[in-house]
Design a protein around this motif. Structure first.
Motif, short mmCIF file in Angstrom:
data_model
loop_
_atom_site.label_atom_id
_atom_site.label_comp_id
_atom_site.label_asym_id
_atom_site.label_seq_id
_atom_site.Cartn_x
_atom_site.Cartn_y
_atom_site.Cartn_z
N ILE A 3 1.05 -1.31 -0.04
CA ILE A 3 0.25 0.15 0.19
C ILE A 3 0.50 1.29 0.10
N GLU A 35 -7.53 9.02 5.25
CA GLU A 35 -7.65 9.35 3.82
C GLU A 35 -7.22 8.17 2.99
N VAL A 36 -8.49 7.63 2.60
CA VAL A 36 -7.93 6.37 1.45
C VAL A 36 -8.34 6.54 0.59
N ASN A 37 -7.64 6.70 -1.17
CA ASN A 37 -8.04 7.05 -1.72
C ASN A 37 -9.19 7.93 -1.91
N GLU A 39 -10.56 9.49 0.51
CA GLU A 39 -11.93 9.90 0.80
C GLU A 39 -11.58 9.75 2.25
N GLN A 54 -2.60 -1.19 -2.73
CA GLN A 54 -2.16 -0.37 -3.59
C GLN A 54 -3.01 0.77 -3.18
N ASP A 55 -4.03 0.63 -2.30
CA ASP A 55 -4.81 1.86 -1.77
C ASP A 55 -3.31 2.72 -1.31
N ARG A 56 -3.92 4.20 -1.56
CA ARG A 56 -3.71 5.11 -1.37
C ARG A 56 -4.04 5.60 0.00
#
Length: 66
Positions: A3, A35-37, A39, A54-56
């Motif tokens: 990630i 915040e994830v992706n 949001e 691959q989550d940001r």
């Protein structure tokens, strides 16, 4: 799985929750926003929110001052 945390790639266990991630980073408390992706994830959802490959993740810590 990989990630991205604040722009840096990091290996974490498959299915890790936000609560577990923050604990592993020794970050937490009322002054932390996640915040994830792109949001915002409310603190109440952190225990069940599982991250995916691959989550940001962006973690912001608020600091008071005077």
């Amino acid at each position: 799985m990989t990630i991205w945390i604040n722009g840096q790639a990091r290996e974490v266990p498959e299915g890790i929750t936000l609560t577990a991630l923050l604990a592993s980073l020794e970050v937490g408390g009322p002054g932390v926003a996640v915040e994830v992706n792109a949001e915002v994830v409310r603190r109440a959802r952190h225990p069940e929110y599982q991250l995916s490959p691959q989550d940001r993740v962006e973690i912001v810590t608020f600091v008071g001052g005077g």
